[in-house]
Design a protein around this motif. Structure first.
Motif, PDB file in Angstrom:
ATOM      1  N   TRP A 151      48.489   7.935  23.151  1.00 34.56           N
ATOM      2  CA  TRP A 151      49.734   7.173  23.147  1.00 34.56           C
ATOM      3  C   TRP A 151      50.887   7.943  23.772  1.00 34.56           C
ATOM      4  O   TRP A 151      51.690   7.375  24.508  1.00 34.56           O
ATOM      5  N   GLU A 179      44.177   2.300  16.716  1.00 38.20           N
ATOM      6  CA  GLU A 179      45.602   2.600  16.527  1.00 38.20           C
ATOM      7  C   GLU A 179      46.358   2.466  17.856  1.00 38.20           C
ATOM      8  O   GLU A 179      47.479   1.945  17.886  1.00 38.20           O
ATOM      9  N   LYS A 183      49.436  -0.223  18.762  1.00 42.27           N
ATOM     10  CA  LYS A 183      50.734   0.192  19.309  1.00 42.27           C
ATOM     11  C   LYS A 183      51.029  -0.552  20.607  1.00 42.27           C
ATOM     12  O   LYS A 183      52.176  -0.970  20.846  1.00 42.27           O
ATOM     13  N   ARG A 186      52.066  -4.126  19.731  1.00 44.59           N
ATOM     14  CA  ARG A 186      53.430  -4.190  19.183  1.00 44.59           C
ATOM     15  C   ARG A 186      54.482  -4.003  20.266  1.00 44.59           C
ATOM     16  O   ARG A 186      55.595  -4.520  20.144  1.00 44.59           O
ATOM     17  N   SER A 187      54.141  -3.279  21.327  1.00 47.01           N
ATOM     18  CA  SER A 187      55.112  -3.019  22.398  1.00 47.01           C
ATOM     19  C   SER A 187      55.027  -4.046  23.534  1.00 47.01           C
ATOM     20  O   SER A 187      55.728  -3.912  24.536  1.00 47.01           O
TER      21      SER A 187
END
Length: 391
Positions: A151, A179, A183, A186-187
């Motif tokens: 990430w 995970e 992320k 969500r972005s």
């Protein structure tokens, strides 16, 4: 390229009816009406501009080189307009970290430099390096650069891209993949499963975490797979996944495309996955990735020392549309929709409204010559591009 056309006549690709469109000064479709044609009148087909979510290069311009320039991004965009592709995702494949950063930054600079270029780029598609390291699944991607999802590294690239990375192709077989997918989701970044050796359970978890698409399903895959279960069946069965397919007739046989169409329905989209040799003459070429390759007169790109091994895709979306129609798999309007309206809908782009009032005037007029689609006029956001004009 000239100013705003005010009026466009053609045969609607989806309805088969003659229509007239008016385009306003903002480059939007302002009005439509049905026409009554005289028997001797002949109109070209009128269709929405094509939307390609996977373009690695075209017309001798390679998006996957650190030497990429802003001008090259502008030039390839104009070359794609002439092929009817009015919206696309520049696609960056697995490479070293610094090279990826440099290439996405250059694309972002081109995007920021010209409003019409910006309207043509739906976002960057990052295909790798978070893919399977296994031979077969990895495809032509350099094994030395393949790695687990990271990430922090992705954020570095997204910062360089000014937030323009919209799609990430990865394999969920890595530790930490779920995970990472969460992320991304969500972005606002779309996660696509591809170049994978993941188990059905891993694919299911990836979808639960937010993965939404399959990258060129059936390609970037092992030559031999278990009868069942396997990652192709599992992706077809996942109702939340939209599927991209290369329909040039070389990457997937007609029977597989037919099954994809039946299994995914409105969620099947066409991509070209074109490399920089697309649009060039048949012949032998030296490439910086695959060595010596051959582009056949039929349009198939293969390794010179192993004609049975494909070296990428060298055809545009119209080639795939032609193949689907010629194979009797669907109507021309249906095939065109898979290459225009559907990917636009998936990406939630304004052009998803096609030829409707209020939609951006991203249009093509074409006819058929020698059985092939031949572009006559392309209109991008109300701006006319005469085919044959270098832009």
């Amino acid at each position: 390229m000239s100013g705003h056309p005010q009026q466009i006549d053609g045969i609607h690709i989806l309805t088969g009816e003659p229509i007239r469109l008016w385009i306003d000064a903002m480059g939007q479709i302002a009005k439509t009406e049905r026409l009554t044609l005289q028997p001797n009148n002949k109109l070209d087909w009128l269709a929405p501009g094509l939307v390609d979510l996977q373009i690695n290069g075209h017309g001798g311009i390679d998006l996957n080189t650190p030497a990429l320039t802003v001008q090259a991004v502008k030039d390839i965009t104009r070359k794609l307009w002439l092929e009817g592709v009015t919206t696309f995702c520049p696609t960056i494949i697995t490479n070293n970290d610094d090279a990826i950063e440099q290439m996405v930054r250059t694309i972002a600079e081109a995007y920021s430099s010209d409003p019409l270029i910006a309207r043509s780029i739906a976002g960057i598609h990052l295909e790798g390096p978070f893919i399977s390291p296994e031979d077969g699944a990895r495809g032509a991607h350099g094994k030395q650069y393949v790695k687990a999802p990271d990430w922090e590294l992705f954020q570095r690239w997204q910062h360089a891209a000014g937030g323009l990375i919209r799609i990430v192709t990865l394999s969920p077989e890595w530790d930490g993949a779920y995970e990472f997918i969460e992320k991304c989701a969500r972005s606002g970044v779309i996660v696509s499963i591809g170049h994978t050796a993941a188990s059905p359970e891993q694919i299911g978890r990836a979808v639960a975490a937010g993965a939404r698409m399959s990258t060129h399903l059936g390609n970037g895959a092992h030559l031999w797979l278990p009868r069942h279960p396997n990652y192709i069946w599992e992706q077809l069965a996942q109702e939340a996944l939209w599927t991209c397919a290369i329909a040039d007739g070389f990457h997937l046989p007609a029977s597989v495309l037919k099954v994809f169409m039946k299994a995914k329905g409105e969620q099947l989209m066409l991509v070209s996955d074109a490399v920089y040799l697309s649009g060039l003459a048949a012949g032998e070429y030296e490439t910086h990735i695959g060595g010596t390759v051959v582009l056949s007169p039929e349009g198939r790109l293969h390794m010179a020392d192993n004609p049975g091994l494909l070296a990428g895709s060298a055809q545009m979306l119209t080639f795939g549309i032609d193949y689907l129609v010629r194979s009797g798999l669907c109507t021309e309007g249906h095939a065109w929709e898979m290459a225009s309206i559907r990917p636009a809908r998936f990406m939630d782009l304004p052009v998803q409204h096609g030829l409707s009032v209020g939609a951006p005037a991203d249009l093509v007029l074409y006819n058929r010559q020698d059985g092939r689609i031949s572009m006559q006029t392309v209109i991008k956001n109300g701006h006319r591009v005469e085919c044959g004009d270098p832009g």
